[in-house]
Design an enzyme around this catalytic site. Structure first.
Site, short mmCIF file in Angstrom:
data_model
loop_
_atom_site.label_atom_id
_atom_site.label_comp_id
_atom_site.label_asym_id
_atom_site.label_seq_id
_atom_site.Cartn_x
_atom_site.Cartn_y
_atom_site.Cartn_z
N TYR A 144 0.86 -1.18 0.00
CA TYR A 144 0.00 0.00 0.00
C TYR A 144 0.89 1.23 0.00
O TYR A 144 1.84 1.31 0.77
CB TYR A 144 -0.89 0.00 1.25
CG TYR A 144 -1.79 1.21 1.38
CD1 TYR A 144 -2.85 1.41 0.49
CD2 TYR A 144 -1.59 2.16 2.38
CE1 TYR A 144 -3.68 2.53 0.61
CE2 TYR A 144 -2.42 3.27 2.50
CZ TYR A 144 -3.46 3.45 1.61
OH TYR A 144 -4.27 4.55 1.74
N ASP A 239 9.28 2.96 0.02
CA ASP A 239 8.19 3.57 0.78
C ASP A 239 8.39 3.17 2.23
O ASP A 239 7.99 2.09 2.66
CB ASP A 239 6.83 3.11 0.25
CG ASP A 239 5.68 3.72 1.03
OD1 ASP A 239 5.94 4.36 2.07
OD2 ASP A 239 4.52 3.55 0.60
N LYS A 267 3.97 8.94 8.97
CA LYS A 267 3.73 8.33 10.28
C LYS A 267 4.71 8.83 11.37
O LYS A 267 4.52 9.93 11.85
CB LYS A 267 3.68 6.81 10.15
CG LYS A 267 2.52 6.43 9.19
CD LYS A 267 2.09 4.99 9.17
CE LYS A 267 0.77 4.87 8.42
NZ LYS A 267 0.80 4.15 7.17
C1 LIG Z 1 0.17 4.67 5.77
C2 LIG Z 1 0.96 4.44 4.56
C3 LIG Z 1 0.94 5.32 3.47
C4 LIG Z 1 -0.01 6.46 3.38
O1 LIG Z 1 0.20 7.42 4.37
P1 LIG Z 1 -1.03 8.40 4.76
O2 LIG Z 1 -0.40 9.35 5.74
O3 LIG Z 1 -2.09 7.53 5.34
O4 LIG Z 1 -1.45 9.08 3.52
C5 LIG Z 1 1.81 5.09 2.43
N1 LIG Z 1 2.65 4.04 2.43
C6 LIG Z 1 2.70 3.18 3.46
C7 LIG Z 1 3.69 2.06 3.43
C8 LIG Z 1 1.84 3.32 4.54
O5 LIG Z 1 1.84 2.42 5.52
#
Ligand SMILES: *Cc1c(COP(=O)(O)O)cnc(C)c1O
Length: 429
Positions: A144, A239, A267
């Site tokens: 994701y 990511d 995060k």
């Molecule tokens: C949570 C998450 C996102 C998206 O971040 P948001 O602040 O919710 O937009 C992107 N990549 C990874 C791996 C994530 O866990």
């Protein structure tokens, strides 16, 4: 457990907010109950509006690695608040956080702050396309990367899945430029990246997958990815929205000793406030406006409160021994979970853990990719989730998410959570 107040609020919320929530998993649909509304949290504990108390393993989906209301973070926010909350002009705090990020992450020479992880990944692929002059993005099934159009590609099987929309509203024209291939499959990866007809700008990966539940990369998977992308002039984007400052101060790239070209953060970097970031080699980052032609902007980007929370959080994480202590706690807790699973559900669960992120899958396993993760018994997870909630343990309301260990959880908290797990597993048998 008394939940009247949450029930009332959920009924009210559903009238003014779609599904009553501002992010879908919070609705708890897949675990068969209604969401509890939160009143407050402190340290390792979260409290709902009916006064119930829980040990928190969601940690706001990762950010609260120090626990809730960490005094240093609260102090930094409070102090900054007195000077105003947003100016739309640069402030010294942005430099401070940028310097901390660059010092922590081996591959990052320059960094740009945004307000969410989604913005970070969306901007990083725009930059990768602008820099390489190519179009296609390769991602992995079950990873994701936020909710931007390019990433909402339904996971598929086969050698190379030409995307079909994973959500109404995402045009085929956009999705056809995203290729999704299986995680941990080096042969398919090589074949895809070596296909000259594909015009690939970048590969984006969660270096440890956290959004199909925790799935560790095979050692060869990330190494092969780095080698072939370098050979083919394709940008490698890690990511690290979850893994950044989670697995080590330098994230997964330090943990596995691999340097991506671009890194996306979110995060933890905001210490509980909305922050995202993307960074990498100077030469690539200087293609962003106003230095370069690739446009990206944000009214609230680099927000002073968010920067202050981020700086305070990273300073705490940089204390010697922080990650070693977290690893010890997580390893002990995972061993406890493993022992309980073997006693009550032998051969029926799989525990995947990397550092302080872990998932117990209700399947014999092994779980190494999206297809094997999908083999998990979500009904059983739902029953476990409800058992744990009733016993005062706050787990993610989905089988396909991580449980996070925080610095605020004491050995006693973890021992209590293990006792409750044993109680739940007994009931599941
Ligand atoms: C949570 C998450 C996102 C998206 O971040 P948001 O602040 O919710 O937009 C992107 N990549 C990874 C791996 C994530 O866990």
């Amino acid at each position: 457990m008394k939940i009247e107040r949450s029930k009332e609020l959920f009924a009210k919320a559903r009238k003014c907010i779609p599904g009553g929530v501002n992010s879908p998993v919070r609705a708890c649909k897949s675990v068969g109950c209604d969401p509890l509304f939160v009143a407050r949290a402190n340290g390792a504990r979260i409290y709902d509006v009916d006064g119930n108390e829980f040990i928190d393993f969601v940690c706001s989906w990762g950010p609260m690695i120090l626990g809730h209301n960490h005094p240093a973070v609260v102090a930094a926010i409070t102090e900054t608040l007195a000077d105003g909350t947003s100016f739309g002009a640069p402030t010294p705090k942005e430099i401070e956080l940028a310097e901390l990020v660059i010092a922590a992450l081996p591959s990052v020479e320059k960094v740009r702050f945004v307000s969410s992880g989604t913005e970070a990944t969306m901007s990083a692929i725009r930059l990768a396309r602008g820099y390489t002059g190519r179009t296609k993005v390769v991602k992995f099934d079950g990873c994701y990367h936020g909710h931007a159009d390019s990433f909402l590609v339904k996971a598929g099987s086969g050698v190379i899945t030409l995307g079909i929309p994973g959500s109404p509203g995402v045009p085929e024209d956009i999705v056809k430029n995203t290729l999704s291939i299986p995680y941990n499959d080096v042969a398919t990866l090589e074949k895809t990246l070596r296909d000259e007809s594909l015009d690939i700008a970048c590969v984006i990966v969660e270096p440890v997958a956290g959004n199909m539940g925790v799935v560790a990369p095979h050692p060869e998977f990330l190494r092969a990815m780095r080698a072939i992308t370098t050979e083919r002039g394709i940008l490698l984007i890690f990511d690290e929205v979850i893994t950044g400052f989670r697995l080590a101060l330098g994230g997964a790239q330090q943990y596995y000793d691999i340097r991506p070209d671009l890194t996306c953060l979110g995060k933890i970097i905001g210490g509980g406030l909305p922050v995202g970031a993307y960074g990498g080699k100077k030469e690539i980052m200087d293609h962003i406006s106003p230095v370069g032609p690739v446009y990206q902007a944000g009214t609230l980007s680099g927000n002073p409160l968010a920067m202050a929370a981020g700086v305070a959080t990273l300073q705490e994480l940089a204390r010697p021994g922080f990650y070693a202590a977290l690893e010890r706690k997580a390893a002990g807790f995972a061993a406890g979970l493993q022992a309980i699973a073997e006693r009550y559900l032998p051969g029926q669960t799989t525990l995947n853990r990397v550092g302080s992120m872990m998932t117990t899958f209700f399947t014999p396993g092994p779980v190494t990719d999206f297809a094997t993760a999908m083999g998990a018994d979500t009904g059983r997870y739902g029953a476990h989730f409800r058992n744990m909630l009733a016993q005062g343990v706050w787990l993610a309301p989905s089988q396909f998410e991580a449980a996070f260990i925080s610095a605020a959880q004491s050995e006693a908290d973890l021992a209590a959570a293990l006792d409750k797990t044993e109680w739940s597993f007994k009931k599941l048998v």
